[in-house]
Design a protein around this motif. Sequence first.
Motif, PDB file in Angstrom:
ATOM      1  N   GLN A   1       0.835  -1.201   0.000  1.00  0.00           N
ATOM      2  CA  GLN A   1       0.000   0.000   0.000  1.00  0.00           C
ATOM      3  C   GLN A   1       0.869   1.250   0.000  1.00  0.00           C
ATOM      4  O   GLN A   1       0.603   2.200  -0.738  1.00  0.00           O
ATOM      5  CB  GLN A   1      -0.923   0.002   1.225  1.00  0.00           C
ATOM      6  CG  GLN A   1      -1.838   1.203   1.273  1.00  0.00           C
ATOM      7  CD  GLN A   1      -2.697   1.217   2.530  1.00  0.00           C
ATOM      8  OE1 GLN A   1      -2.409   0.538   3.514  1.00  0.00           O
ATOM      9  NE2 GLN A   1      -3.758   2.002   2.491  1.00  0.00           N
ATOM     10  N   GLY A   2       1.925   1.253   0.797  1.00  0.00           N
ATOM     11  CA  GLY A   2       2.840   2.392   0.835  1.00  0.00           C
ATOM     12  C   GLY A   2       3.519   2.619  -0.505  1.00  0.00           C
ATOM     13  O   GLY A   2       3.666   3.758  -0.957  1.00  0.00           O
ATOM     14  N   ILE A   3       3.932   1.544  -1.149  1.00  0.00           N
ATOM     15  CA  ILE A   3       4.572   1.653  -2.466  1.00  0.00           C
ATOM     16  C   ILE A   3       3.606   2.251  -3.477  1.00  0.00           C
ATOM     17  O   ILE A   3       3.962   3.157  -4.241  1.00  0.00           O
ATOM     18  CB  ILE A   3       5.085   0.267  -2.932  1.00  0.00           C
ATOM     19  CG1 ILE A   3       6.268  -0.174  -2.069  1.00  0.00           C
ATOM     20  CG2 ILE A   3       5.466   0.294  -4.412  1.00  0.00           C
ATOM     21  CD1 ILE A   3       6.666  -1.629  -2.279  1.00  0.00           C
ATOM     22  N   LEU A   4       2.383   1.761  -3.491  1.00  0.00           N
ATOM     23  CA  LEU A   4       1.383   2.282  -4.435  1.00  0.00           C
ATOM     24  C   LEU A   4       1.079   3.754  -4.173  1.00  0.00           C
ATOM     25  O   LEU A   4       0.991   4.562  -5.104  1.00  0.00           O
ATOM     26  CB  LEU A   4       0.099   1.454  -4.367  1.00  0.00           C
ATOM     27  CG  LEU A   4       0.190   0.058  -4.966  1.00  0.00           C
ATOM     28  CD1 LEU A   4      -1.077  -0.739  -4.665  1.00  0.00           C
ATOM     29  CD2 LEU A   4       0.416   0.141  -6.471  1.00  0.00           C
ATOM     30  N   LEU A   5       0.917   4.119  -2.897  1.00  0.00           N
ATOM     31  CA  LEU A   5       0.630   5.516  -2.569  1.00  0.00           C
ATOM     32  C   LEU A   5       1.796   6.427  -2.965  1.00  0.00           C
ATOM     33  O   LEU A   5       1.587   7.498  -3.536  1.00  0.00           O
ATOM     34  CB  LEU A   5       0.332   5.667  -1.082  1.00  0.00           C
ATOM     35  CG  LEU A   5      -1.016   5.134  -0.612  1.00  0.00           C
ATOM     36  CD1 LEU A   5      -1.103   5.161   0.911  1.00  0.00           C
ATOM     37  CD2 LEU A   5      -2.146   5.928  -1.236  1.00  0.00           C
ATOM     38  N   GLU A   6       3.013   6.002  -2.678  1.00  0.00           N
ATOM     39  CA  GLU A   6       4.187   6.814  -3.016  1.00  0.00           C
ATOM     40  C   GLU A   6       4.291   7.006  -4.526  1.00  0.00           C
ATOM     41  O   GLU A   6       4.495   8.115  -5.014  1.00  0.00           O
ATOM     42  CB  GLU A   6       5.448   6.153  -2.486  1.00  0.00           C
ATOM     43  CG  GLU A   6       6.705   6.933  -2.822  1.00  0.00           C
ATOM     44  CD  GLU A   6       7.962   6.267  -2.303  1.00  0.00           C
ATOM     45  OE1 GLU A   6       9.044   6.658  -2.778  1.00  0.00           O
ATOM     46  OE2 GLU A   6       7.881   5.371  -1.451  1.00  0.00           O
ATOM     47  N   ASN A   7       4.157   5.929  -5.272  1.00  0.00           N
ATOM     48  CA  ASN A   7       4.300   6.025  -6.721  1.00  0.00           C
ATOM     49  C   ASN A   7       3.147   6.776  -7.376  1.00  0.00           C
ATOM     50  O   ASN A   7       3.349   7.463  -8.371  1.00  0.00           O
ATOM     51  CB  ASN A   7       4.458   4.637  -7.341  1.00  0.00           C
ATOM     52  CG  ASN A   7       5.819   4.059  -7.068  1.00  0.00           C
ATOM     53  OD1 ASN A   7       6.803   4.782  -6.958  1.00  0.00           O
ATOM     54  ND2 ASN A   7       5.896   2.754  -6.927  1.00  0.00           N
ATOM     55  N   SER A   8       1.952   6.675  -6.835  1.00  0.00           N
ATOM     56  CA  SER A   8       0.827   7.404  -7.420  1.00  0.00           C
ATOM     57  C   SER A   8       0.941   8.912  -7.180  1.00  0.00           C
ATOM     58  O   SER A   8       0.435   9.702  -7.967  1.00  0.00           O
ATOM     59  CB  SER A   8      -0.505   6.879  -6.874  1.00  0.00           C
ATOM     60  OG  SER A   8      -0.629   7.183  -5.494  1.00  0.00           O
ATOM     61  N   ARG A   9       1.596   9.318  -6.115  1.00  0.00           N
ATOM     62  CA  ARG A   9       1.778  10.743  -5.801  1.00  0.00           C
ATOM     63  C   ARG A   9       3.042  11.326  -6.405  1.00  0.00           C
ATOM     64  O   ARG A   9       3.273  12.523  -6.347  1.00  0.00           O
ATOM     65  CB  ARG A   9       1.839  10.939  -4.279  1.00  0.00           C
ATOM     66  CG  ARG A   9       0.531  10.810  -3.569  1.00  0.00           C
ATOM     67  CD  ARG A   9      -0.318  12.046  -3.628  1.00  0.00           C
ATOM     68  NE  ARG A   9       0.412  13.191  -3.082  1.00  0.00           N
ATOM     69  CZ  ARG A   9       0.289  14.423  -3.529  1.00  0.00           C
ATOM     70  NH1 ARG A   9      -0.521  14.691  -4.508  1.00  0.00           N
ATOM     71  NH2 ARG A   9       0.983  15.404  -3.005  1.00  0.00           N
ATOM     72  N   TYR A  10       3.888  10.494  -7.004  1.00  0.00           N
ATOM     73  CA  TYR A  10       5.185  10.962  -7.478  1.00  0.00           C
ATOM     74  C   TYR A  10       5.099  12.143  -8.442  1.00  0.00           C
ATOM     75  O   TYR A  10       5.824  13.122  -8.254  1.00  0.00           O
ATOM     76  CB  TYR A  10       5.981   9.810  -8.106  1.00  0.00           C
ATOM     77  CG  TYR A  10       7.341  10.272  -8.551  1.00  0.00           C
ATOM     78  CD1 TYR A  10       8.371  10.414  -7.634  1.00  0.00           C
ATOM     79  CD2 TYR A  10       7.575  10.622  -9.872  1.00  0.00           C
ATOM     80  CE1 TYR A  10       9.618  10.874  -8.023  1.00  0.00           C
ATOM     81  CE2 TYR A  10       8.819  11.083 -10.266  1.00  0.00           C
ATOM     82  CZ  TYR A  10       9.831  11.214  -9.349  1.00  0.00           C
ATOM     83  OH  TYR A  10      11.048  11.678  -9.732  1.00  0.00           O
ATOM     84  N   PRO A  11       4.237  12.126  -9.476  1.00  0.00           N
ATOM     85  CA  PRO A  11       4.205  13.284 -10.389  1.00  0.00           C
ATOM     86  C   PRO A  11       3.870  14.595  -9.677  1.00  0.00           C
ATOM     87  O   PRO A  11       4.475  15.631  -9.963  1.00  0.00           O
ATOM     88  CB  PRO A  11       3.116  12.908 -11.406  1.00  0.00           C
ATOM     89  CG  PRO A  11       3.073  11.419 -11.377  1.00  0.00           C
ATOM     90  CD  PRO A  11       3.367  11.045  -9.949  1.00  0.00           C
TER      91      PRO A  11
ATOM     92  N   ALA B   1       6.462  17.813  -9.245  1.00  0.00           N
ATOM     93  CA  ALA B   1       6.095  19.167  -9.671  1.00  0.00           C
ATOM     94  C   ALA B   1       6.239  20.157  -8.514  1.00  0.00           C
ATOM     95  O   ALA B   1       6.730  21.280  -8.704  1.00  0.00           O
ATOM     96  CB  ALA B   1       4.660  19.176 -10.204  1.00  0.00           C
ATOM     97  N   GLU B   2       5.817  19.757  -7.323  1.00  0.00           N
ATOM     98  CA  GLU B   2       5.960  20.621  -6.159  1.00  0.00           C
ATOM     99  C   GLU B   2       7.430  20.891  -5.856  1.00  0.00           C
ATOM    100  O   GLU B   2       7.809  22.015  -5.512  1.00  0.00           O
ATOM    101  CB  GLU B   2       5.279  19.983  -4.945  1.00  0.00           C
ATOM    102  CG  GLU B   2       3.765  19.927  -5.053  1.00  0.00           C
ATOM    103  CD  GLU B   2       3.133  19.038  -3.999  1.00  0.00           C
ATOM    104  OE1 GLU B   2       3.855  18.516  -3.116  1.00  0.00           O
ATOM    105  OE2 GLU B   2       1.908  18.842  -4.060  1.00  0.00           O
ATOM    106  N   LEU B   3       8.253  19.883  -5.990  1.00  0.00           N
ATOM    107  CA  LEU B   3       9.683  20.036  -5.725  1.00  0.00           C
ATOM    108  C   LEU B   3      10.338  20.969  -6.745  1.00  0.00           C
ATOM    109  O   LEU B   3      11.167  21.807  -6.390  1.00  0.00           O
ATOM    110  CB  LEU B   3      10.371  18.673  -5.730  1.00  0.00           C
ATOM    111  CG  LEU B   3      11.833  18.642  -5.334  1.00  0.00           C
ATOM    112  CD1 LEU B   3      12.067  19.283  -3.976  1.00  0.00           C
ATOM    113  CD2 LEU B   3      12.343  17.212  -5.333  1.00  0.00           C
ATOM    114  N   LEU B   4       9.959  20.849  -8.020  1.00  0.00           N
ATOM    115  CA  LEU B   4      10.494  21.763  -9.036  1.00  0.00           C
ATOM    116  C   LEU B   4      10.124  23.209  -8.726  1.00  0.00           C
ATOM    117  O   LEU B   4      10.951  24.113  -8.845  1.00  0.00           O
ATOM    118  CB  LEU B   4       9.978  21.378 -10.427  1.00  0.00           C
ATOM    119  CG  LEU B   4      10.625  20.159 -11.061  1.00  0.00           C
ATOM    120  CD1 LEU B   4       9.905  19.797 -12.361  1.00  0.00           C
ATOM    121  CD2 LEU B   4      12.096  20.394 -11.313  1.00  0.00           C
TER     122      LEU B   4
END
Length: 131
Positions: free
Chosen positions: A26-36, A40-43
Amino acid sequence: MRDGGVAGFGVWALACRGCRDGRVWQGILLENSRYPDTAAELLALRAAHPLRAPATVLAAYDGGHGRAARRWLARQAALAGRLGARFEVAEPAGHLVMLDRPHQLARAVQYATAPLPPGRPLTGAARPPAA
């Protein structure tokens, strides 16, 4: 690489045991789904507040000579360039570079505060493997 590494089998057995729990997936899926969104926030954050601290990009490299490996190293070197950071390749290393190359990670942290030479934002830069 890992089973004969410094970390030993016990660390990997413990890590694999954690994968049996649905919370890991679940953590892996949540992390990867929020990555984009996170990227963008980091940029935007980097544009508004450039990194002013010494930094090192330590790129894990398993020794492969394929296009994906060359692209990975090139992207990590480009990140170091954008950050004005040092670039080092940890080889041989996989995804968990801190287990595969703990001494190299410790050295990167130890020397992260050393000032960069004037006009040379990248030091110790390794070249991606030739095609």
